[in-house]
Enzyme design. Structure first.
Site, PDB file in Angstrom:
ATOM      1  N   GLY A   1      -9.869 -40.660 -75.548  1.00 43.98           N
ATOM      2  CA  GLY A   1      -8.895 -40.907 -74.440  1.00 43.98           C
ATOM      3  C   GLY A   1      -8.038 -39.967 -74.012  1.00 43.98           C
TER       4      GLY A   1
ATOM      5  CG  HIS B   1     -12.358 -36.727 -71.649  1.00 42.58           C
ATOM      6  ND1 HIS B   1     -11.134 -36.133 -71.340  1.00 42.58           N
ATOM      7  CD2 HIS B   1     -12.645 -36.627 -72.709  1.00 42.58           C
ATOM      8  CE1 HIS B   1     -10.436 -36.080 -72.666  1.00 42.58           C
ATOM      9  NE2 HIS B   1     -11.690 -36.299 -73.456  1.00 42.58           N
TER      10      HIS B   1
HETATM   11  P1  AMP Z   1     -12.574 -35.915 -77.112  1.00 48.32           P
HETATM   12  O1  AMP Z   1     -11.862 -36.860 -76.356  1.00 48.32           O
HETATM   13  O2  AMP Z   1     -11.839 -34.708 -77.249  1.00 48.32           O
HETATM   14  O3  AMP Z   1     -13.278 -36.628 -78.243  1.00 48.32           O
HETATM   15  O4  AMP Z   1     -13.850 -35.370 -76.192  1.00 48.32           O
HETATM   16  C1  AMP Z   1     -14.711 -36.593 -75.727  1.00 48.32           C
HETATM   17  C2  AMP Z   1     -16.026 -35.562 -75.077  1.00 48.32           C
HETATM   18  O5  AMP Z   1     -15.471 -34.972 -73.992  1.00 48.32           O
HETATM   19  C3  AMP Z   1     -16.726 -34.736 -75.902  1.00 48.32           C
HETATM   20  O6  AMP Z   1     -18.048 -34.775 -75.676  1.00 48.32           O
HETATM   21  C4  AMP Z   1     -15.829 -33.387 -75.650  1.00 48.32           C
HETATM   22  O7  AMP Z   1     -16.841 -32.308 -75.902  1.00 48.32           O
HETATM   23  C5  AMP Z   1     -15.909 -33.463 -74.076  1.00 48.32           C
HETATM   24  N1  AMP Z   1     -14.917 -32.542 -73.535  1.00 48.32           N
HETATM   25  C6  AMP Z   1     -13.646 -32.511 -73.944  1.00 48.32           C
HETATM   26  N2  AMP Z   1     -13.174 -31.449 -73.287  1.00 48.32           N
HETATM   27  C7  AMP Z   1     -13.954 -30.897 -72.423  1.00 48.32           C
HETATM   28  C8  AMP Z   1     -14.292 -29.889 -71.474  1.00 48.32           C
HETATM   29  N3  AMP Z   1     -13.020 -29.058 -71.192  1.00 48.32           N
HETATM   30  N4  AMP Z   1     -15.191 -29.772 -70.665  1.00 48.32           N
HETATM   31  C9  AMP Z   1     -16.426 -30.447 -70.976  1.00 48.32           C
HETATM   32  N5  AMP Z   1     -16.393 -31.553 -71.811  1.00 48.32           N
HETATM   33  C10 AMP Z   1     -14.935 -31.780 -72.658  1.00 48.32           C
END
Ligand code: AMP
Length: 280
Positions: free
Chosen positions: A31, A37
């Site tokens: 979230g 995301h």
């Molecule tokens: P999180 O909410 O931090 O667990 O991230 C959820 C998904 O979004 C994970 O697969 C992350 O690697 C991806 N994600 C987070 N930040 C980025 C970003 N800056 N660029 C691409 N994907 C991202």
């Protein structure tokens, strides 16, 4: 606008899942969504018939000393963003649904979870692989999308899927950055203005190493030192680790001969940030 169905219980998830056209793509998140995301959601939207997003701040991947309770949340905003990005189904399970009393089952991936993030955050990947396996079981997507931002996480999930014969294709999608180079992260909201500026050292150090690589440098240690110099020049930054490793198994290398991952974790004030760049 796209209709986004929102569910919490497993029963509601399964009922909603059964009505979705296949193939189904899953984007797992914690979230507080940003363009990183949303790039995953939009990509899934353009490639598949249905997109399921999960929002769950998974307690088992945080250490007791970590920022679990402080982790930023804004569900209303997330829902509006997901509607706009074209997601079909949002699952927001509670901790009690994911970890009922007397919970006993864990997924552990061995070697590839040991270096880098795994070394600095003991137990982190056990939490990640367990929750992702549970999301895969409950949602049964054909494809799941992860960000290259968490490079080791992608490698670990790919290993788990291979090892457990899960019929799911794992797609790694590029890092989305702010205009000035900072990799987008929910944790960037912790940074005050001076820290926000200082946080540019992560992408700058990767740029310095990449440009040396592009000019023919193949000695991994020289690239590590180049990155370290950039980070150490910033008073608000404290380097936790810096790595130049083979892309598939994440072992440190001496000479760059094939696909390579440059990665790092750096504290900017109290905020721990990670970033990486793939060479070759
Ligand atoms: P999180 O909410 O931090 O667990 O991230 C959820 C998904 O979004 C994970 O697969 C992350 O690697 C991806 N994600 C987070 N930040 C980025 C970003 N800056 N660029 C691409 N994907 C991202």
């Amino acid at each position: 606008m796209n209709e986004l169905k929102k569910v919490i219980t497993l029963k509601d998830l399964w009922d909603a899942r059964a009505t979705l056209p296949t193939p189904i793509g899953l984007v797992p998140t914690m979230g507080f969504l940003h363009e990183g995301h949303l790039s995953l959601v939009k990509r899934a939207r353009s490639e598949l018939a249905s997109v399921v997003v999960s929002i769950f701040v998974n307690p088992t991947q945080f250490a007791p000393t970590d920022d679990l309770n402080a982790y930023p949340r804004d569900l209303e905003r997330d829902i509006a963003l997901l509607e706009k990005a074209g997601a079909n189904l949002l699952w927001m399970p509670t901790p009690e649904i994911m970890y009922p009393p007397d919970y006993q089952t864990w997924v552990n991936v061995d070697k590839i979870t040991k270096p880098l993030e795994g070394k600095k955050r003991p137990g982190h990947f056990r939490g990640v692989t367990t929750i992702v396996a549970k999301l895969f079981n409950a949602i049964q997507p054909q494809v799941a999308y992860f960000g290259q931002k968490d490079a080791q996480q992608v490698a670990v999930i790919k290993q788990m899927v291979r090892d457990l014969n899960m019929p799911i294709e794992i797609i790694a999608s590029p890092i989305i950055r702010e205009r000035d180079g900072l990799a987008m992260s929910s944790r960037n909201t912790y940074l005050n203005p001076a820290e926000r500026q200082a946080a540019l050292v992560l992408s700058k150090s990767l740029e310095a190493a990449k440009s040396a690589y592009q000019n023919g440098e193949r000695n991994a240690q020289i690239l590590r030192v180049k990155m370290e110099e950039v980070i150490n020049a910033e008073p608000l930054a404290r380097l936790e680790y810096i790595s130049c490793a083979d892309y598939d198994q994440l072992n440190e290398i001496e000479k760059i001969e094939k696909k390579t991952l440059l990665s790092m974790a750096v504290y900017i004030g109290k905020t721990r940030l990670i970033d990486n760049e793939v060479l070759g």
